[in-house]
Design a protein around this motif. Structure first.
Motif, PDB file in Angstrom:
ATOM      1  N   HIS A  32       4.740 -56.991 -15.348  1.00 57.70           N
ATOM      2  CA  HIS A  32       5.883 -56.337 -14.704  1.00 57.70           C
ATOM      3  C   HIS A  32       5.538 -55.734 -13.352  1.00 57.70           C
ATOM      4  N   VAL A  33       4.278 -55.823 -12.949  1.00 60.86           N
ATOM      5  CA  VAL A  33       3.876 -55.293 -11.644  1.00 60.86           C
ATOM      6  C   VAL A  33       3.357 -56.435 -10.784  1.00 60.86           C
ATOM      7  N   SER A  34       3.479 -56.283  -9.483  1.00 59.22           N
ATOM      8  CA  SER A  34       2.996 -57.315  -8.567  1.00 59.22           C
ATOM      9  C   SER A  34       1.473 -57.350  -8.597  1.00 59.22           C
ATOM     10  N   PRO A  35       0.884 -58.490  -8.220  1.00 60.40           N
ATOM     11  CA  PRO A  35      -0.586 -58.550  -8.155  1.00 60.40           C
ATOM     12  C   PRO A  35      -1.172 -57.490  -7.225  1.00 60.40           C
ATOM     13  N   GLU A  36      -0.462 -57.185  -6.129  1.00 64.98           N
ATOM     14  CA  GLU A  36      -0.942 -56.162  -5.194  1.00 64.98           C
ATOM     15  C   GLU A  36      -0.922 -54.780  -5.849  1.00 64.98           C
ATOM     16  N   GLN A  37       0.168 -54.494  -6.559  1.00 62.38           N
ATOM     17  CA  GLN A  37       0.260 -53.203  -7.232  1.00 62.38           C
ATOM     18  C   GLN A  37      -0.772 -53.109  -8.349  1.00 62.38           C
ATOM     19  N   ALA A  38      -0.984 -54.193  -9.085  1.00 61.74           N
ATOM     20  CA  ALA A  38      -1.988 -54.200 -10.151  1.00 61.74           C
ATOM     21  C   ALA A  38      -3.366 -53.909  -9.582  1.00 61.74           C
ATOM     22  N   ALA A  39      -3.676 -54.511  -8.436  1.00 59.85           N
ATOM     23  CA  ALA A  39      -4.994 -54.299  -7.818  1.00 59.85           C
ATOM     24  C   ALA A  39      -5.144 -52.878  -7.294  1.00 59.85           C
ATOM     25  N   ARG A  40      -4.070 -52.331  -6.737  1.00 62.47           N
ATOM     26  CA  ARG A  40      -4.127 -51.002  -6.111  1.00 62.47           C
ATOM     27  C   ARG A  40      -3.954 -49.868  -7.122  1.00 62.47           C
ATOM     28  N   GLN A  41      -3.011 -50.027  -8.051  1.00 59.14           N
ATOM     29  CA  GLN A  41      -2.638 -48.934  -8.941  1.00 59.14           C
ATOM     30  C   GLN A  41      -3.045 -49.132 -10.397  1.00 59.14           C
ATOM     31  N   GLY A  42      -3.469 -50.340 -10.777  1.00 54.55           N
ATOM     32  CA  GLY A  42      -3.831 -50.612 -12.156  1.00 54.55           C
ATOM     33  C   GLY A  42      -2.640 -51.121 -12.947  1.00 54.55           C
ATOM     34  N   PHE A  43      -2.863 -51.381 -14.229  1.00 54.94           N
ATOM     35  CA  PHE A  43      -1.834 -51.937 -15.097  1.00 54.94           C
ATOM     36  C   PHE A  43      -2.244 -51.735 -16.546  1.00 54.94           C
ATOM     37  N   VAL A  44      -1.307 -51.948 -17.457  1.00 53.51           N
ATOM     38  CA  VAL A  44      -1.605 -51.950 -18.891  1.00 53.51           C
ATOM     39  C   VAL A  44      -1.340 -53.360 -19.405  1.00 53.51           C
ATOM     40  N   THR A  45      -1.985 -53.709 -20.508  1.00 53.61           N
ATOM     41  CA  THR A  45      -1.954 -55.088 -20.986  1.00 53.61           C
ATOM     42  C   THR A  45      -1.092 -55.296 -22.221  1.00 53.61           C
ATOM     43  N   VAL A  46      -1.161 -54.395 -23.186  1.00 57.77           N
ATOM     44  CA  VAL A  46      -0.490 -54.592 -24.472  1.00 57.77           C
ATOM     45  C   VAL A  46       0.811 -53.801 -24.524  1.00 57.77           C
ATOM     46  N   ALA A  47       1.886 -54.460 -25.013  1.00 54.21           N
ATOM     47  CA  ALA A  47       3.167 -53.794 -25.235  1.00 54.21           C
ATOM     48  C   ALA A  47       3.268 -53.413 -26.705  1.00 54.21           C
ATOM     49  N   HIS A  48       3.561 -52.154 -26.963  1.00 54.98           N
ATOM     50  CA  HIS A  48       3.725 -51.667 -28.332  1.00 54.98           C
ATOM     51  C   HIS A  48       5.210 -51.587 -28.672  1.00 54.98           C
ATOM     52  N   THR A  49       5.498 -51.362 -29.926  1.00 57.30           N
ATOM     53  CA  THR A  49       6.875 -51.103 -30.367  1.00 57.30           C
ATOM     54  C   THR A  49       6.936 -49.665 -30.870  1.00 57.30           C
ATOM     55  N   LEU A  50       8.138 -49.154 -31.002  1.00 58.59           N
ATOM     56  CA  LEU A  50       8.301 -47.804 -31.526  1.00 58.59           C
ATOM     57  C   LEU A  50       7.740 -47.712 -32.940  1.00 58.59           C
ATOM     58  N   ASP A  51       7.968 -48.733 -33.750  1.00 51.94           N
ATOM     59  CA  ASP A  51       7.452 -48.754 -35.117  1.00 51.94           C
ATOM     60  C   ASP A  51       5.925 -48.652 -35.139  1.00 51.94           C
ATOM     61  N   VAL A  52       5.262 -49.414 -34.278  1.00 51.93           N
ATOM     62  CA  VAL A  52       3.796 -49.378 -34.220  1.00 51.93           C
ATOM     63  C   VAL A  52       3.315 -47.995 -33.779  1.00 51.93           C
ATOM     64  N   LEU A  53       3.937 -47.440 -32.741  1.00 52.44           N
ATOM     65  CA  LEU A  53       3.517 -46.106 -32.286  1.00 52.44           C
ATOM     66  C   LEU A  53       3.714 -45.060 -33.380  1.00 52.44           C
ATOM     67  N   GLU A  54       4.814 -45.138 -34.103  1.00 53.94           N
ATOM     68  CA  GLU A  54       5.043 -44.177 -35.188  1.00 53.94           C
ATOM     69  C   GLU A  54       3.961 -44.291 -36.262  1.00 53.94           C
ATOM     70  N   LYS A  55       3.550 -45.508 -36.599  1.00 49.59           N
ATOM     71  CA  LYS A  55       2.490 -45.701 -37.595  1.00 49.59           C
ATOM     72  C   LYS A  55       1.152 -45.157 -37.080  1.00 49.59           C
ATOM     73  N   MET A  56       0.843 -45.437 -35.811  1.00 54.97           N
ATOM     74  CA  MET A  56      -0.400 -44.925 -35.229  1.00 54.97           C
ATOM     75  C   MET A  56      -0.399 -43.400 -35.236  1.00 54.97           C
ATOM     76  N   HIS A  57       0.722 -42.797 -34.830  1.00 56.30           N
ATOM     77  CA  HIS A  57       0.792 -41.346 -34.729  1.00 56.30           C
ATOM     78  C   HIS A  57       0.782 -40.662 -36.084  1.00 56.30           C
ATOM     79  N   ALA A  58       1.158 -41.375 -37.124  1.00 57.90           N
ATOM     80  CA  ALA A  58       1.049 -40.810 -38.471  1.00 57.90           C
ATOM     81  C   ALA A  58      -0.417 -40.643 -38.852  1.00 57.90           C
ATOM     82  N   LEU A  59      -1.302 -41.469 -38.279  1.00 60.63           N
ATOM     83  CA  LEU A  59      -2.743 -41.365 -38.528  1.00 60.63           C
ATOM     84  C   LEU A  59      -3.404 -40.339 -37.610  1.00 60.63           C
ATOM     85  N   ALA A  60      -3.005 -40.348 -36.338  1.00 59.07           N
ATOM     86  CA  ALA A  60      -3.574 -39.429 -35.347  1.00 59.07           C
ATOM     87  C   ALA A  60      -2.665 -39.445 -34.117  1.00 59.07           C
ATOM     88  N   PRO A  61      -2.014 -38.329 -33.808  1.00 55.32           N
ATOM     89  CA  PRO A  61      -1.113 -38.296 -32.653  1.00 55.32           C
ATOM     90  C   PRO A  61      -1.843 -38.553 -31.339  1.00 55.32           C
TER      91      PRO A  61
END
Length: 192
Positions: A32-61
Motif C-alpha cells: 500500500h506504500v510506494s517503493p520510495e516511501q517504503a525505502a524512506r519511511q519503512g513498511f509492514v509486511t503481514v496483515a492481521h484480522t481483528l479476530d487474530v489480534l483479539e486472540k493474541m491479546h488474550a494471551l498477552a496484550p
C-alpha cells in the motif's frame, strides 16, 4: 500534525485500540506504500484480522503509544502459543526453534515474537519507536527473557531503529519474498 506532548505508552485494553492498530497497519502495508516511501519511511509486511489480534491479546496484550485517543504507534506481542493464528508465519516459528541466542538454544528462553511494529507518519522521528520498546521491557521483562523479530534487510529504517534500541542480529536468510534479519532484544534485567 505535531504532538504537543509525547504520546504515552501502555498495553492495549479496548477493542477500539485493536481496530486502530488495523487501520494504521493497512496504511503502512508494503503493498500500500510506494517503493520510495517504503525505502524512506519503512513498511509492514503481514496483515492481521481483528479476530487474530483479539486472540493474541488474550494471551498477552500488545503495546501502543497514544496521544489522547489518537494511536501514535503499536508493537504487537505474539507469544509462541499464537503461532497457529497466523499460518504465514509458521516458517519463521520453525526457524526460531533452530536458533541460538547468547550461547544457548532460543527455545530454552522465555520469548515472544514481536509481531509487528509501526509508528504513524505524524509521530515518526519523535522517539515513539524507542518508547514502545521501553514499554515492552517494563511490561514483559518479568515474564519473558527476550523478544524476537524478523526485519526485511531492505527495510533500512526499521533495521537501524531496531539496532538503536538494542536488538542483536542472530541470523540472516533469504526466502521467496525477501532477505530477513532475525533479531533479539533482551527484556529481563539479566538479558539487557
Amino acid at each position: 500534525m505535531t504532538p504537543s506532548t509525547p504520546p504515552r505508552t501502555c498495553l492495549v485494553t479496548r477493542r477500539e485500540e485493536l481496530e486502530q492498530i488495523l487501520q494504521l497497519q493497512a496504511a503502512n502495508l508494503r503493498d500500500h506504500v510506494s517503493p520510495e516511501q517504503a525505502a524512506r519511511q519503512g513498511f509492514v509486511t503481514v496483515a492481521h484480522t481483528l479476530d487474530v489480534l483479539e486472540k493474541m491479546h488474550a494471551l498477552a496484550p500488545s503495546v501502543i503509544a497514544k496521544e489522547g485517543e489518537t494511536l501514535a504507534g503499536y508493537a504487537l506481542v505474539m507469544p509462541v502459543e499464537a503461532r497457529a493464528f497466523v499460518p504465514i508465519l509458521e516458517p519463521m516459528f520453525r526457524l526460531m526453534e533452530t536458533l541460538s541466542w547468547r550461547g544457548r538454544p532460543l527455545r530454552e528462553s522465555r520469548y515472544y515474537v514481536m509481531g509487528q511494529v509501526c509508528v504513524a507518519e505524524a509521530y515518526r522521528g519523535q522517539g515513539v519507536f524507542d518508547a514502545l520498546y521501553r514499554e515492552h521491557q517494563t511490561s514483559y521483562g518479568g515474564r519473558f527473557d527476550c523478544t524476537v523479530t524478523e526485519v526485511a534487510t531492505r527495510n533500512t529504517r526499521s533495521m537501524r531503529a531496531h539496532a538503536r534500541v538494542g536488538f542483536e542480529i542472530i541470523k540472516t536468510y533469504r526466502d521467496a519474498t525477501d532477505e530477513w534479519a532475525v533479531m533479539v532484544l533482551g527484556l529481563s534485567e539479566g538479558t539487557r
